[in-house]
Structures are given as structure tokens and as C-alpha cells.
Design a protein around this motif. Structure first.
Motif, short mmCIF file in Angstrom:
data_model
loop_
_atom_site.label_atom_id
_atom_site.label_comp_id
_atom_site.label_asym_id
_atom_site.label_seq_id
_atom_site.Cartn_x
_atom_site.Cartn_y
_atom_site.Cartn_z
N LEU A 207 0.91 -1.00 -0.32
CA LEU A 207 -0.06 0.09 0.30
C LEU A 207 0.71 1.10 -0.21
O LEU A 207 0.54 2.25 -0.71
N ARG A 208 2.06 1.43 0.98
CA ARG A 208 3.02 2.43 1.00
C ARG A 208 3.31 2.76 -0.22
O ARG A 208 3.80 4.31 -0.41
N GLU A 209 3.62 1.58 -1.02
CA GLU A 209 4.67 1.64 -2.43
C GLU A 209 3.74 2.63 -3.48
O GLU A 209 4.21 3.55 -3.93
N GLN A 210 2.34 2.81 -2.94
CA GLN A 210 0.85 3.51 -4.12
C GLN A 210 1.05 4.24 -3.61
O GLN A 210 0.39 5.35 -3.73
N ASN A 211 1.79 5.44 -2.30
CA ASN A 211 1.05 6.21 -1.90
C ASN A 211 0.10 6.06 -1.09
O ASN A 211 -0.79 7.26 -0.74
N ILE A 212 -0.59 5.24 -0.69
CA ILE A 212 -1.50 5.44 -0.10
C ILE A 212 -2.07 5.23 1.62
O ILE A 212 -0.86 5.26 2.67
N GLU A 213 -2.33 6.34 1.83
CA GLU A 213 -2.50 6.65 3.78
C GLU A 213 -3.13 5.72 3.98
O GLU A 213 -4.81 5.46 3.45
N ILE A 214 -2.63 5.26 4.97
CA ILE A 214 -3.69 4.26 6.09
C ILE A 214 -4.25 4.72 7.27
O ILE A 214 -3.33 4.67 7.95
N PHE A 215 -5.39 4.14 7.80
CA PHE A 215 -6.13 4.35 8.79
C PHE A 215 -6.47 2.44 9.27
O PHE A 215 -7.05 1.56 8.36
N GLU A 216 -6.23 2.42 10.54
CA GLU A 216 -6.30 1.06 10.96
C GLU A 216 -7.44 0.62 12.01
O GLU A 216 -7.53 1.67 12.91
N LEU A 217 -8.14 -0.30 11.80
CA LEU A 217 -8.71 -0.80 13.07
C LEU A 217 -8.92 -2.46 12.77
O LEU A 217 -9.08 -2.76 11.63
N GLY A 218 -8.07 -2.65 14.26
CA GLY A 218 -7.94 -3.93 14.32
C GLY A 218 -9.15 -4.78 15.40
O GLY A 218 -9.67 -4.08 15.42
N VAL B 274 -21.26 -5.89 16.38
CA VAL B 274 -21.67 -4.08 15.60
C VAL B 274 -20.95 -3.46 16.79
O VAL B 274 -20.81 -1.95 16.06
N SER B 275 -20.55 -3.33 17.71
CA SER B 275 -20.38 -1.80 17.89
C SER B 275 -18.61 -1.84 17.86
O SER B 275 -18.08 -0.59 17.34
N LEU B 276 -17.58 -3.04 17.56
CA LEU B 276 -16.69 -1.86 16.41
C LEU B 276 -16.45 -1.51 14.98
O LEU B 276 -16.58 -1.03 14.68
N VAL B 277 -18.15 -2.27 14.60
CA VAL B 277 -18.54 -1.54 13.05
C VAL B 277 -18.46 -0.40 13.78
O VAL B 277 -18.77 0.50 12.78
N ARG B 278 -19.86 0.40 14.47
CA ARG B 278 -19.80 1.68 14.91
C ARG B 278 -18.23 2.29 14.91
O ARG B 278 -18.29 3.64 14.35
N GLU B 279 -17.25 1.67 15.27
CA GLU B 279 -16.38 2.02 15.90
C GLU B 279 -15.80 2.51 13.93
O GLU B 279 -15.22 3.16 13.93
N GLY B 280 -15.66 0.86 13.24
CA GLY B 280 -15.13 1.60 12.11
C GLY B 280 -15.90 2.65 11.31
O GLY B 280 -15.66 3.83 10.72
N ALA C 105 -16.34 -5.31 8.02
CA ALA C 105 -15.61 -4.25 6.92
C ALA C 105 -17.06 -3.49 5.33
O ALA C 105 -17.29 -2.66 5.70
N LYS C 106 -17.97 -5.19 5.27
CA LYS C 106 -19.46 -5.04 5.03
C LYS C 106 -20.14 -3.98 5.55
O LYS C 106 -20.65 -2.43 4.99
N ALA C 107 -20.15 -3.93 6.82
CA ALA C 107 -21.45 -4.08 7.01
C ALA C 107 -20.79 -1.97 7.63
O ALA C 107 -22.01 -1.07 8.29
N ILE C 108 -19.88 -1.49 8.31
CA ILE C 108 -18.61 -0.49 7.73
C ILE C 108 -19.02 0.65 7.39
O ILE C 108 -19.32 1.88 6.48
N ALA C 109 -19.24 0.08 5.71
CA ALA C 109 -19.14 0.18 4.20
C ALA C 109 -20.26 1.42 4.01
O ALA C 109 -20.58 2.05 3.71
#
Length: 387
Positions: free
Chosen positions: A55-66, A74-80, A104-108
Motif C-alpha cells: 500500500l505504501r508503495e502506492q502512497n496510500i494513506e492508511i487508517f487501521e482498525l483491528g 456491531v460495537s466495532l462496526v460503529r467504531e469503524g 468491513a461490509k457493515a462499516i461500508a
């Protein structure tokens, strides 16, 4: 066969080392993304570093949620959702298995919505659009890498519910069988059971004249069965891992369900089980599906005979079709058990304390299933058959 429209837009990139392409695939959708994943396994395996580097090779800015758990919350989905809205993120990259992808789909979906994301799962609102999603698959099981649905658990009441929309299909999915080498055998077996259940839900239909998809379902089931013990006994057998991984995708990309109406009662019954007890979805399906079969097989004994004969190679006893049908159900149970799956609730230390609660919750909005419509009493009976 019913009329149908089949459209699956997910680009599938299959093979060795293909995770190295994640940067160039992602950059065409965004220069800023949310990297979503589960626990520490992708970091321990080195996959996390490979993905971030690409991702960094393409200069993409990364935000993370593990932190995605099995039976994603659903609590983590809401955080995302909050992270995406606060940072104007317009792409989500899911690295993991079905739980991560479903989260990820629910966050989307939630990122495109002003209300609470759980509204979609309660039927209070309809999804109209989602952020685009990419996938690096690490667990072949749920088929979520190219499906249009998601399943999320709400800790408030432990409701496990599904929703879906065509825009939930990931834009691309990278499938490298090598990434599954380190999966524990139990997790591998859970995945095998899950993908088989996806096929069986479609296979047991009331629709007539669906021979093409019958045969495709049977062939995919036999491929999974033929390779299941190999991947468990030889975890680094690439050929067998590849067969299993591709079967998992085919099982749930909707191609096996065209022209027919699937059942889906067993999934809904199991959702109540894993919603309350948090057991692995595949393990729950190994318990519930044979119990469901025993409860409904007389509805269309010829379909169960066909299943026994074509999938399990059981000779048809023309003088006793019921014997053949039951033999097919028995072989299904024996197979699940042979790969280390539980086939009774007792094996996972679940008693009858919540049977009535689960049956009531599962049917509170509608009867379950299409092959046979199941009311609260029917579902309760199936739980008892599964003891």
C-alpha cells in the motif's frame, strides 16, 4: 427453473504471492483507506507487513482498525463507521476471513448512512450504497469475499442478524492458498463445514428442473469432501488448499443458486446458537444441519435420495427410499465428525436452557426457511434433535 439475473462484479485474483498486488489494486479506488483486520495472526505471519508495504508503495494513506472477533460485533462496526466519517475515508481493505470481511461490509454501509448501522439489520432502513471494499482472504469459509451479504452480532441482546446489498460485493478479492497453511485444523474444518452448508442451503429447494445447478452443487460438494482430509493432514499441500479455497468462493458467490430458491433455515437457526454461545459458525452448522435434515427429509424424499446417491455414492434402494435418504444424512454427520466437528450440542457443552429463547427470537419476525416453513415449535424441535 426460475427466471434470474446473475451479476457478480468482484474481480478475483487467485494464486501464489498475489497479496503483493494489493497496493496496485487498491490505488485505483482511493489514496486513503481503512485497513480492517482481526487479531494478531496477520502480524505474526508477516502478511500485515506485506500488505502495508504494498500500500505504501502506492502512497496510500492508511487508517487501521483491528480487533475483529469471530461472530463480529456491531460495537466495532460503529467504531469503524466513525473513523471513516471523521477522516473522509472512501475505501476499506479487509485482510482476514469472513468475520473481518463481514465487519468491513457493515462499516461500508454505515459510512453512507446518517442513522445507526444496526437499522439495516433490523429492517428499519434499506442499504442504498456502500463504500467500495477490497479483500485479502486468509480463511476459506464464509465466501464473503464475493458475496453481497454480511452477518453481524449485536451485544445488546446477542442478536445475530444479516443484511445485504449488491454494492456490498467487494471490488476485488485476492486469494492465495498459501496464506491458509498456518490455519489450525479446527478452523480449517469449520471453514469446510461452512462452505458445504452454503451449498446445501441452495441444494435443498422446491424448484424443479434445476439439473445444471444440482450438478454444480454436487460437484463442488464432492471436491470439498475429496480434499478435506488432505488439507487437515497435510496443511501445506498447495493443490488441496487451492481446491478448498476456490470451492469456498464458488459456494457463496450466488452462481450455484441461480434459478432456484434456497432454504437458509439452518443458517438462521445456527445464528441464534452462535449469537448466544459465541461458538464457531461452522461448528454450529455441523450440529444444526443434520438435525434439520432429519426433521424435513420426508417433505421431498426424492431430493434427499438424490443427495445420498450423487454426493455420498450410496446405492439407491428402490424398495426403501427412506433408508437411502437417512443413509445420506448419516454420512453427512459422519463426515463432519471425521474432520473434527461436533455433531451434537452436548459435545460443545450446550444444554437446553436457551432453546425456547432461541426458537422465539429466530422466528419473531417470520417463519424460517423455504424448503419447509418452520415456526417456533419446529425450530424448538430441531434444537432438541441436535442435543
Amino acid at each position: 427453473m426460475q427466471d434470474f439475473v446473475f451479476h457478480n462484479s468482484t474481480k478475483l485474483i487467485f494464486g501464489k504471492d498475489k497479496e503483493q498486488l494489493v497496493g496496485q489494486e487498491s490505488v485505483s479506488y482511493s489514496k486513503k483507506l481503512l485497513l480492517h483486520y482481526g487479531g494478531g495472526s496477520i502480524k505474526n505471519s508477516g502478511l500485515y507487513d506485506k500488505v502495508v508495504s504494498s500500500l505504501r508503495e502506492q502512497n496510500i494513506e492508511i487508517f487501521e482498525l483491528g480487533g475483529v472477533k469471530p461472530n463480529p460485533r456491531v460495537s466495532l462496526v460503529r467504531e469503524g463507521v466513525a473513523i471513516c466519517k471523521e477522516n473522509d475515508i472512501d475505501f476499506i481493505l479487509a485482510v482476514g476471513g469472513g468475520s473481518v470481511i463481514d465487519s468491513a461490509k457493515a462499516i461500508a454501509a454505515g459510512a453512507h448512512y446518517d442513522g445507526d448501522v444496526w437499522d439495516f439489520f433490523e429492517g428499519k432502513s434499506t442499504i442504498e450504497a456502500c463504500l467500495p471494499i477490497g479483500v485479502v482472504l486468509t480463511i476459506p469459509a464464509a465466501g464473503s469475499e464475493s458475496s453481497s451479504g454480511t452477518v453481524i452480532t449485536n451485544e445488546d441482546g446477542w442478536y445475530k442478524r444479516s443484511t445485504g446489498h449488491i454494492t456490498m460485493r467487494p471490488q476485488f478479492a485476492i486469494l492465495n492458498p498459501e496464506l491458509t497453511y498456518t490455519l489450525p485444523s479446527y478452523q480449517t474444518a469449520c471453514g469446510i463445514t461452512d462452505m458445504m452448508a452454503h451449498i446445501l442451503e441452495r441444494y435443498f429447494t422446491n424448484e424443479k428442473n434445476v439439473e445444471v445447478t444440482d450438478r454444480l452443487c454436487e460437484a463442488t460438494l464432492k471436491t470439498i469432501i475429496n480434499n478435506a482430509h488432505i488439507v487437515i493432514e497435510e496443511p501445506t499441500n498447495y493443490a488441496a488448499r487451492a481446491e478448498i479455497m476456490w470451492s469456498g468462493t464458488i459456494a457463496h458467490n450466488d452462481s450455484l443458486g441461480v434459478g432456484r430458491i434456497g432454504d437458509w433455515a439452518s443458517h438462521d437457526i445456527e445464528h441464534e446458537l452462535s449469537g448466544i454461545y459465541d461458538i464457531a459458525h461452522g461448528a454450529g452448522l455441523a450440529i444444526i444441519f443434520p438435525a434439520w435434515m432429519k426433521y424435513v427429509y420426508k417433505h421431498d424424499i426424492n431430493r434427499f435420495v438424490q443427495f445420498a446417491n450423487r454426493v455420498w455414492d450410496i446405492e439407491i434402494d428402490l424398495n426403501n427410499l427412506e433408508k437411502t435418504a437417512l443413509a445420506g444424512i448419516k454420512k453427512t454427520e459422519q463426515f463432519f465428525s471425521s474432520i473434527g466437528m461436533p455433531i451434537t450440542l452436548k459435545e460443545v457443552n450446550i444444554d437446553s436452557d436457551h432453546f425456547e429463547e432461541m426458537a422465539k427470537k429466530g422466528t419473531e419476525n417470520r417463519p424460517l426457511g423455504n424448503f419447509v416453513k418452520l415456526n417456533e415449535e419446529d425450530v424448538l424441535n430441531i434444537y432438541h434433535l441436535a442435543k
